[in-house]
Write a protein that holds these residues in place. Structure first.
Motif, PDB file in Angstrom:
ATOM      1  N   SER A  12      33.276  41.855  48.980  1.00  0.00           N
ATOM      2  CA  SER A  12      33.876  40.611  48.533  1.00  0.00           C
ATOM      3  C   SER A  12      33.970  39.680  49.734  1.00  0.00           C
ATOM      4  O   SER A  12      33.597  40.045  50.856  1.00  0.00           O
ATOM      5  N   THR A  13      34.445  38.483  49.497  1.00  0.00           N
ATOM      6  CA  THR A  13      34.674  37.509  50.562  1.00  0.00           C
ATOM      7  C   THR A  13      36.043  36.894  50.340  1.00  0.00           C
ATOM      8  O   THR A  13      36.626  36.986  49.248  1.00  0.00           O
ATOM      9  N   ARG A  14      36.567  36.247  51.374  1.00  0.00           N
ATOM     10  CA  ARG A  14      37.856  35.579  51.224  1.00  0.00           C
ATOM     11  C   ARG A  14      37.777  34.513  50.131  1.00  0.00           C
ATOM     12  O   ARG A  14      38.722  34.332  49.345  1.00  0.00           O
ATOM     13  N   GLU A  15      36.655  33.808  50.057  1.00  0.00           N
ATOM     14  CA  GLU A  15      36.506  32.782  49.031  1.00  0.00           C
ATOM     15  C   GLU A  15      36.469  33.400  47.645  1.00  0.00           C
ATOM     16  O   GLU A  15      37.118  32.908  46.710  1.00  0.00           O
ATOM     17  N   ASN A  16      35.746  34.498  47.485  1.00  0.00           N
ATOM     18  CA  ASN A  16      35.703  35.160  46.187  1.00  0.00           C
ATOM     19  C   ASN A  16      37.084  35.617  45.750  1.00  0.00           C
ATOM     20  O   ASN A  16      37.396  35.636  44.552  1.00  0.00           O
TER      21      ASN A  16
END
Length: 332
Positions: A12-16
Motif C-alpha cells: 500500500s502507500t500513504r496516499e492509498n
C-alpha cells in the motif's frame, strides 16, 4: 528451491491509505491480523527479510485491493494511479532493482487514461504489466467489468505492449452480498473473492476479448479461483444452452481460452492435490509460484511449494522460469 519469483505480492502507500478503509476486513478477519497486514503493506525491510528466508529472489509488487478501482472520481483515480506507480518505482524498485518488480496500477474509470498510464508505467518505469482489482466503481454508483466495450483501449494497449494483466479479486459489490448475510467472514478472501473473480474471468472468455487479441495473457491467482475444476461443467452446460441468450460472442470454447490465454498462480492456495489437478488441467508451463504476501506469509507458501512432489523441471518452471518468460525477467 532458491531464486523463486513471486508475483502476487501486495503493498500500500500513504496516499492509498486515504481511500482504503480496512475496518470491514478487520471485523471479518480479526483486528490483530489486519493490523499486522496493514503494517507489512508499507514495509520494505521486513519484506526483503521474508523473501530471503523463503528463497524468493524477486517479488512483483502491486497495490492492494480494491486500490484505485474503488475510487469513483475518474480524475482522482487516474491521479492516484500515476502517483502509486511512481511511489512503487521510487520506494521499492529503484532502491532494490534486483529484488523488486511491479505491476502497474491503472484506473479504468477512464480507459483511455488507463491505457496511457499503462504505457508510461511499462515504457518509462519498467512495469511488467498491470494488475486490476476486479470491477471498477463508477461515479453514478454503478460498476464496470473489464469486458465492457469502453475498456477496449486499455486492452489494446496491453496487447500492443505485450504485457499481461493480473485480474485480482475484490469483494463482491455490496448489492450482491445478500447470500452472505449472517456469514460476513465469507465476503472476502475465504469465499467471495473466488466466486467474484471466477465469474469476471468467464465474462472475459465469453466476450470475444481473446479472439480480438489472441496473444493477450490474463493472470488469475489462487490456482485459478476454482476454474480448473468448474470449467468442464460450464462448457458442457453452455453447449446445451447454445440457443439461449447472453452467451457472449466467443468463437472458441472456454477451455480453449483457459489453456491459451489464462495463466494461474499459487497465491494463497497451498494445497498439493489442488496443484496437481491444476497442472493436469492447464499444464505446468502455465502455473506460477506466488505467495499473496502479506495476507499470507512467504514462509508458509515457500515451505509448501518446496516440499511439493514436483519433478525438477516442473518445480523450476513453476517456481521461476514461467514468470521470467511471461514478465521478461532475466534469470541469470
Amino acid at each position: 528451491m532458491q531464486d523463486k519469483i513471486a508475483l502476487e505480492e501486495h503493498l500500500s502507500t500513504r496516499e492509498n491509505g486515504q481511500y482504503w478503509d480496512d475496518s470491514g476486513e478487520a471485523a471479518r478477519n480479526g483486528q490483530a491480523y489486519m493490523a499486522e497486514v496493514a503494517r507489512r503493506l508499507l514495509d520494505v525491510d521486513d519484506r526483503i527479510e521474508a523473501m530471503d528466508r523463503a528463497g524468493v529472489a524477486v517479488s512483483v509488487l502491486s497495490l492492494t485491493s480494491p486500490g484505485v478501482q474503488g475510487i469513483t472520481d475518474p480524475q482522482v483515480a487516474s491521479t492516484v494511479a500515476r502517483h502509486t506507480n511512481d511511489t512503487i518505482h521510487d520506494t521499492f524498485v529503484h532502491r532494490h532493482p534486483s529484488r523488486f518488480a511491479f505491476f502497474a496500477t491503472v484506473a479504468v474509470q477512464d480507459p483511455h487514461a488507463g491505457a496511457v498510464e499503462l504505457q508510461r508505467a511499462v515504457t518509462e518505469l519498467g512495469a511488467k504489466g498491470a494488475l486490476v482489482n476486479g470491477y471498477t466503481d463508477l461515479p453514478d454508483g454503478g460498476v464496470r467489468y473489464l469486458d465492457h466495450p469502453s475498456c477496449e483501449p486499455f486492452w489494446d494497449m496491453a496487447a500492443e505492449l505485450g504485457v499481461p494483466v493480473y485480474l485480482h479479486p475484490r469483494e463482491p459489490h455490496p448489492g450482491s452480498r445478500g447470500i452472505y448475510e449472517g456469514y460476513e467472514s465469507l465476503v472476502g478472501s475465504a469465499w467471495g473473492f473466488g466466486h467474484e473473480t471466477a465469474t469476471h474471468a468467464v465474462r472475459l472468455m465469453l466476450s470475444g476479448l481473446f479472439d480480438r487479441r489472441p496473444g493477450l495473457q490474463v493472470v488469475l491467482g489462487h490456482l485459478g479461483e476454482a476454474l480448473p475444476f468448474l470449467l468442464p461443467r460450464l462448457e458442457h452446460r453452455l453447449h446445451k444452452q447454445r440457443e439461449g441468450t447472453g452467451l457472449g460472442s466467443a468463437k472458441r470454447t472456454v477451455t480453449e481460452y483457459f489453456t491459451s490465454n489464462i495463466v494461474l498462480t499459487t497465491s494463497g492456495h497451498f494445497d498439493t492435490k489442488a496443484l496437481a489437478y491444476t497442472i493436469s488441467t492447464i499444464g505446468s508451463d502455465r502455473v506460477l509460484f506466488s505467495t499473496d504476501y502479506p495476507y499470507e506469509t512467504m514462509d508458509e507458501a515457500a515451505s509448501w511449494f518446496d516440499s511439493a512432489p514436483l519433478n525438477r523441471n516442473d518445480a523450476a518452471r513453476i517456481g521461476r522460469l514461467n514468470a521470467a518468460d511471461l514478465l521478461r525477467i532475466p534469470t541469470a
